[in-house]
Design a protein around this motif. Structure first.
Motif: not given
Lengths: 243, 135
Positions: A56, A62-67, A69, A73, A76-77, A81, B103-104, B107-108, B110
């Protein structure tokens, strides 16, 4: 492609509180030196340490993955993006500091010159810098052989996570990217999709902090999982191509 | 085997009916989805059929050339269990995929919300953004 292509460097981060800040700072230094239109995206894969707080405070998105992966994964996110925000080039660079940002121009060159769709930084071409352990090199040798067999392409360092993709490749990985240990598997994916893969020699460092995601007890599982992934990826994409 | 004793017949019939009741209750309470209950209902119906049709198992075994009728039960049961386990693996794999995509997406979203200054702290659990999930 615009004269100044927009680059997104995706840095997957899982518990890298000791290294992540340095990685981002090195990247910004390279950006300023080379004059790239470059953005940094750190993907926090649900770290359990202080990584998120550090990320931060850094000059990056940044992407913050809640789980959690896993690396595939998370990457991939990042690619999704990059696709959604219209980037021309996406770069993967590990968050542990193994990939020196100084090597970024070398990895980007084949993409800039439109010689390749996928550019992979390989530590085994010029054999300089950190070379990894014997058993690991043996495994990499096996994947090299498997790739030669399936797609007829020699990729020396198929486990390297230091790669650059052009827009065409971003569109492909936006749709599908392998899950758990994506690096060797995605090479077969790229080969069968007809993408031009180019390897460039880079020097890698030994990791600054943290431990490798693959320890000895997981090595066997890793080999089996990745082999299966590669073989089934081959059948899946081959079926699609012949249909 | 001369014939199945009447007591064991009643016990098996009762337990099969109880099991069926248990499955129905799970569905009514919303703890079991209908599509996964089909197999259990079919299994129970088969159990009930054989509890009532006393000679059935022996006759089928004889027709198939199985000398020891109970082994036919084991064969059928193991077969059904394996198929159901494969089915469950497929379900788990599908769910893992769905969780990954969600999940992705979270995150996107958010990131998007943060950029629009709708939320400051992404992990503030109180803030439930009214972002509609579109396919």
């Amino acid at each position: 492609m615009t004269p100044q292509p927009h680059i997104l460097v995706i840095v997957p981060c899982y518990n890298e509180q000791g290294a992540i800040a340095n990685v981002v700072h090195e990247l910004t230094a390279v950006r300023d030196r080379e004059g790239y239109a470059l953005d940094i995206l750190v993907v926090n894969d649900c770290s359990t340490d202080n990584s998120l707080t550090i990320i931060r405070s850094l000059p990056c998105s940044y992407l913050n993955l809640p789980v959690n992966l896993g690396i595939g994964g998370a990457m991939h996110s990042g690619y999704r993006y990059a696709y959604q925000n219209g980037y021309d080039i996406a770069v993967q660079m590990d968050g542990d500091g193994q990939h020196p940002a100084n090597e970024l121009p070398a990895v980007l060159r084949p993409i800039f010159q439109q010689e390749a769709d996928v550019s992979i930084g390989s530590r085994f071409i010029s054999r300089e810098g950190f070379q990894s352990s014997f058993s690991r090199r043996l495994g990499i040798q096996y994947f090299r052989w498997l790739n030669q067999l399936l797609i007829g392409e020699t990729v020396h360092d198929s486990t390297s996570g230091f790669r650059a993709f052009n827009r065409r490749t971003i569109e492909i990985v936006n749709r599908y990217y392998p899950d758990e240990y994506p690096e060797p598997e995605s090479i077969v994916q790229f080969g069968l999709q007809g993408l031009r893969i180019r390897e460039v020699p880079v020097r890698m460092r030994n990791r600054e902090e943290g431990v490798s995601s693959i320890n000895t007890s997981r090595a066997l599982y890793y080999m089996l999982k990745v082999s299966l992934g590669i073989v089934f990826m081959y059948f899946r994409l081959n079926n699609k191509r012949h249909r | 085997m001369a014939s199945v004793p009447i007591t064991i017949q009643i016990i098996s019939l009762l337990s099969a009916l109880l099991f069926l009741l248990f499955i129905f209750r799970l569905i009514v309470k919303g703890k079991l989805r209908e599509e996964y209950s089909i197999l259990w209902i079919v299994c129970t119906v088969i159990l009930i059929i054989f509890s009532i049709w006393r000679k059935g198992l022996e006759q089928i075994s004889l027709a198939l050339g199985v000398f020891y009728p109970p082994s036919l039960i084991f064969l059928g049961a193991i077969f059904a269990i394996i198929i159901f386990l494969v089915h469950l693996s497929v379900v788990v794999s599908r769910q893992q995929n769905q969780i990954k995509v969600l999940t992705q997406e979270v995150a996107l979203l958010r990131n998007e919300l943060k950029n629009r200054h709708v939320i400051n702290e992404p992990e503030a659990s109180g803030a439930s953004p009214s972002a509609a999930l579109t396919n």
